[in-house]
Write an enzyme that holds these catalytic residues in place. Sequence first.
Site, PDB file in Angstrom:
ATOM      1  N   ARG A 108       1.731  10.499  18.500  1.00 42.66           N
ATOM      2  CA  ARG A 108       1.823   9.023  18.473  1.00 42.66           C
ATOM      3  C   ARG A 108       0.541   8.341  18.002  1.00 42.66           C
ATOM      4  NH1 ARG A 108       4.443  10.462  23.012  1.00 42.66           N
ATOM      5  NH2 ARG A 108       6.712  10.319  22.853  1.00 42.66           N
ATOM      6  N   LYS A 130      -2.598   1.082   4.725  1.00 42.58           N
ATOM      7  CA  LYS A 130      -1.207   1.435   4.400  1.00 42.58           C
ATOM      8  C   LYS A 130      -1.147   2.932   4.154  1.00 42.58           C
ATOM      9  CE  LYS A 130       0.446  -2.667   1.970  1.00 42.58           C
ATOM     10  NZ  LYS A 130       0.995  -3.095   0.678  1.00 42.58           N
ATOM     11  N   LYS A 207     -11.068  -5.905  -1.886  1.00 42.59           N
ATOM     12  CA  LYS A 207      -9.916  -5.423  -1.113  1.00 42.59           C
ATOM     13  C   LYS A 207     -10.173  -5.592   0.390  1.00 42.59           C
ATOM     14  CE  LYS A 207      -6.130  -2.536  -0.459  1.00 42.59           C
ATOM     15  NZ  LYS A 207      -5.279  -1.434  -0.825  1.00 42.59           N
ATOM     16  N   GLU A 217       0.138  -8.024   5.500  1.00 42.65           N
ATOM     17  CA  GLU A 217       0.752  -8.544   4.273  1.00 42.65           C
ATOM     18  C   GLU A 217       1.753  -9.657   4.542  1.00 42.65           C
ATOM     19  OE1 GLU A 217       2.671  -5.576   1.766  1.00 42.65           O
ATOM     20  OE2 GLU A 217       1.649  -6.436   0.043  1.00 42.65           O
ATOM     21  N   ARG A 221      -2.553 -11.288   1.448  1.00 41.55           N
ATOM     22  CA  ARG A 221      -2.637  -9.944   0.857  1.00 41.55           C
ATOM     23  C   ARG A 221      -1.761  -9.807  -0.393  1.00 41.55           C
ATOM     24  NH1 ARG A 221      -3.176  -4.291   4.308  1.00 41.55           N
ATOM     25  NH2 ARG A 221      -3.100  -2.897   2.535  1.00 41.55           N
ATOM     26  N   ASN A 225      -1.070  -7.968  -5.326  1.00 44.89           N
ATOM     27  CA  ASN A 225       0.056  -7.540  -6.155  1.00 44.89           C
ATOM     28  C   ASN A 225       0.013  -8.113  -7.559  1.00 44.89           C
ATOM     29  OD1 ASN A 225       1.205  -6.035  -4.168  1.00 44.89           O
ATOM     30  ND2 ASN A 225       2.432  -7.728  -3.380  1.00 44.89           N
ATOM     31  N   HIS A 228       1.444  -6.139 -10.351  1.00 47.32           N
ATOM     32  CA  HIS A 228       2.152  -4.989  -9.772  1.00 47.32           C
ATOM     33  C   HIS A 228       3.679  -5.097  -9.827  1.00 47.32           C
ATOM     34  CE1 HIS A 228      -1.758  -3.715  -8.599  1.00 47.32           C
ATOM     35  NE2 HIS A 228      -1.325  -2.699  -7.891  1.00 47.32           N
ATOM     36  N   HIS A 232       4.984  -1.716 -11.117  1.00 47.98           N
ATOM     37  CA  HIS A 232       5.761  -0.735 -10.338  1.00 47.98           C
ATOM     38  C   HIS A 232       7.050  -0.359 -11.069  1.00 47.98           C
ATOM     39  CE1 HIS A 232       3.736  -1.864  -6.292  1.00 47.98           C
ATOM     40  NE2 HIS A 232       3.228  -0.752  -6.776  1.00 47.98           N
ATOM     41  N   HIS A 244      -0.326   5.358 -12.034  1.00 47.75           N
ATOM     42  CA  HIS A 244      -0.138   4.040 -11.434  1.00 47.75           C
ATOM     43  C   HIS A 244      -0.969   2.986 -12.195  1.00 47.75           C
ATOM     44  CE1 HIS A 244       0.349   1.072  -8.244  1.00 47.75           C
ATOM     45  NE2 HIS A 244      -0.970   0.948  -8.178  1.00 47.75           N
TER      46      HIS A 244
HETATM   47  N1  LIG Z   1      -2.098   3.101   0.508  1.00 50.32           N
HETATM   48  C1  LIG Z   1      -2.367   2.255  -0.444  1.00 50.32           C
HETATM   49  O1  LIG Z   1      -2.683   1.078  -0.201  1.00 50.32           O
HETATM   50  C2  LIG Z   1      -2.316   2.707  -1.872  1.00 50.32           C
HETATM   51  C3  LIG Z   1      -2.831   1.885  -2.881  1.00 50.32           C
HETATM   52  C4  LIG Z   1      -2.834   2.374  -4.181  1.00 50.32           C
HETATM   53  C5  LIG Z   1      -2.328   3.623  -4.475  1.00 50.32           C
HETATM   54  N2  LIG Z   1      -1.827   4.392  -3.460  1.00 50.32           N
HETATM   55  C6  LIG Z   1      -1.302   5.740  -3.743  1.00 50.32           C
HETATM   56  O2  LIG Z   1      -2.348   6.526  -4.309  1.00 50.32           O
HETATM   57  C7  LIG Z   1      -1.794   7.474  -5.225  1.00 50.32           C
HETATM   58  C8  LIG Z   1      -2.514   7.335  -6.535  1.00 50.32           C
HETATM   59  O3  LIG Z   1      -3.889   7.594  -6.342  1.00 50.32           O
HETATM   60  P1  LIG Z   1      -4.670   8.735  -7.179  1.00 50.32           P
HETATM   61  O4  LIG Z   1      -4.629   8.405  -8.621  1.00 50.32           O
HETATM   62  O5  LIG Z   1      -5.969   8.925  -6.526  1.00 50.32           O
HETATM   63  O6  LIG Z   1      -3.685   9.966  -6.984  1.00 50.32           O
HETATM   64  P2  LIG Z   1      -3.812  11.498  -6.617  1.00 50.32           P
HETATM   65  O7  LIG Z   1      -4.221  11.683  -5.220  1.00 50.32           O
HETATM   66  O8  LIG Z   1      -2.530  12.082  -7.038  1.00 50.32           O
HETATM   67  O9  LIG Z   1      -4.986  12.032  -7.566  1.00 50.32           O
HETATM   68  C9  LIG Z   1      -4.821  12.090  -8.965  1.00 50.32           C
HETATM   69  C10 LIG Z   1      -5.234  13.484  -9.485  1.00 50.32           C
HETATM   70  O10 LIG Z   1      -6.641  13.639  -9.402  1.00 50.32           O
HETATM   71  C11 LIG Z   1      -6.968  14.873  -8.774  1.00 50.32           C
HETATM   72  N3  LIG Z   1      -8.274  14.696  -8.162  1.00 50.32           N
HETATM   73  C12 LIG Z   1      -8.568  14.023  -7.026  1.00 50.32           C
HETATM   74  N4  LIG Z   1      -9.898  13.959  -6.876  1.00 50.32           N
HETATM   75  C13 LIG Z   1     -10.457  14.634  -7.893  1.00 50.32           C
HETATM   76  C14 LIG Z   1     -11.796  14.920  -8.280  1.00 50.32           C
HETATM   77  N5  LIG Z   1     -12.835  14.451  -7.592  1.00 50.32           N
HETATM   78  N6  LIG Z   1     -11.996  15.667  -9.385  1.00 50.32           N
HETATM   79  C15 LIG Z   1     -10.951  16.117 -10.120  1.00 50.32           C
HETATM   80  N7  LIG Z   1      -9.668  15.864  -9.828  1.00 50.32           N
HETATM   81  C16 LIG Z   1      -9.423  15.128  -8.719  1.00 50.32           C
HETATM   82  C17 LIG Z   1      -5.833  15.100  -7.828  1.00 50.32           C
HETATM   83  O11 LIG Z   1      -5.773  16.445  -7.439  1.00 50.32           O
HETATM   84  C18 LIG Z   1      -4.650  14.628  -8.676  1.00 50.32           C
HETATM   85  O12 LIG Z   1      -4.255  15.621  -9.574  1.00 50.32           O
HETATM   86  C19 LIG Z   1      -0.330   7.161  -5.307  1.00 50.32           C
HETATM   87  O13 LIG Z   1       0.384   8.037  -4.475  1.00 50.32           O
HETATM   88  C20 LIG Z   1      -0.221   5.741  -4.771  1.00 50.32           C
HETATM   89  O14 LIG Z   1       1.044   5.470  -4.219  1.00 50.32           O
HETATM   90  C21 LIG Z   1      -1.821   3.961  -2.184  1.00 50.32           C
END
Ligand SMILES: NC(=O)c1ccc[n+]([C@@H]2O[C@H](COP(=O)([O-])OP(=O)(O)OC[C@H]3O[C@@H](n4cnc5c(N)ncnc54)[C@H](O)[C@@H]3O)[C@@H](O)[C@H]2O)c1
Length: 338
Positions: A108, A130, A207, A217, A221, A225, A228, A232, A244
């Site tokens: 939990r 989030k 942020k 949100e 917040r 977007n 976005h 999206h 993304h």
């Molecule tokens: N929670 C939130 O508020 C929020 C906001 C924006 C995005 N997101 C989420 O984040 C994700 C996108 O983020 P991302 O682009 O970091 O994605 P990711 O975690 O998939 O990383 C992208 C790629 O980079 C690689 N990688 C990570 N660090 C590295 C490093 N230092 N050197 C080499 N390779 C590395 C990973 O293994 C992966 O292949 C999505 O799932 C999205 O939904 C969440």
Amino acid sequence: MRSIQVNAERTYQVDISDDWKLELSNVIQSRESFVVAPEKLLPQISLDIPRARILAVPDGENQKNFNVLQSLAEKLSSLGASRESLLIAIGGGATTDLTGFLAAGYLRGIDWIAIPTTVAGMVDAAIGGKTGINLDSGKNLFGAFHSPKRVIVDTSWLETLSQRDRAAGLAESVKCGFIRDEKILQLVESDPLMNIVEIIERSIKVKADVVSADFREEGEREILNYGHTLGHAIERHSGYSMRHGEAISIGLVFAAKLSQRFGLNNQTVDRHSKILQQLGLPTSYESSAWPELYQLMGKDKKRRSGEIRFVTLMEIGRTDRQIVAEGILSEVFLEMNR
Ligand SMILES: NC(=O)c1ccc[n+]([C@@H]2O[C@H](COP(=O)([O-])OP(=O)(O)OC[C@H]3O[C@@H](n4cnc5c(N)ncnc54)[C@H](O)[C@@H]3O)[C@@H](O)[C@H]2O)c1
């Protein structure tokens, strides 16, 4: 080390440091800890985090599902993790989203720390509380608000990040520049690589401030977007073959052109595509995709009582919200993809 404070369901710090291991060991002390990280990053995580066990996960979106979540929860349980245990996410946004959600549900709710290793993770995903995983029907549809206890940002991680992922992450910084902090735009325009630390730090501040004003949100917040709503839809339409940030880049150009209809000056509108193209990001999309994109925008979880609202820009640093007729949306889309 510099710190930025976030006031959410609890107050926590985002530490910007050039020695993440030192910061982490100060936070962990003698607490039992479990590190969640993608296989790919394991060589960069040497085992000098005392007592921490490493739980490897698949790469990218392949980790944000119930199977991986369940197997991690079972592993924690079999290893005797307790309410006092600490989870540490080391990875991009996918890893911090998954680990944060695991921490929200295990017994939990237990503490977790985010160590983002991508630009997208540092400026966006790890901040704001989030967390979640994907459903077959869409991304990020299952999750919880559960803020980390600390975020540790060390930009030396970015040395191994691909050029593509670095540029995609910067799309979110460009967004922060337009909605709140013009200095970010100047830093990107002059030299994004040289200025990366300041760009990241300023984007985190944007942020953190917005999230602190409206954690759940319910109002403010929503400005995050900007770009976005269409972004999206494009991400989904591309079958997630686009990053993304790449989809958001197109969404930002669309949002700027839409804002022009409500009075945004031409120079600021053009600045959007110039800066995003300078980063090597896409700024247009197949025009024939419009009917499907329009459908997908209607499905976005951010719709309110059946209406699609858009965040628009009045001038740099000042946003507004508009509900726009489909005719205008399609005109703007076709205009930018001519
Ligand atoms: N929670 C939130 O508020 C929020 C906001 C924006 C995005 N997101 C989420 O984040 C994700 C996108 O983020 P991302 O682009 O970091 O994605 P990711 O975690 O998939 O990383 C992208 C790629 O980079 C690689 N990688 C990570 N660090 C590295 C490093 N230092 N050197 C080499 N390779 C590395 C990973 O293994 C992966 O292949 C999505 O799932 C999205 O939904 C969440």
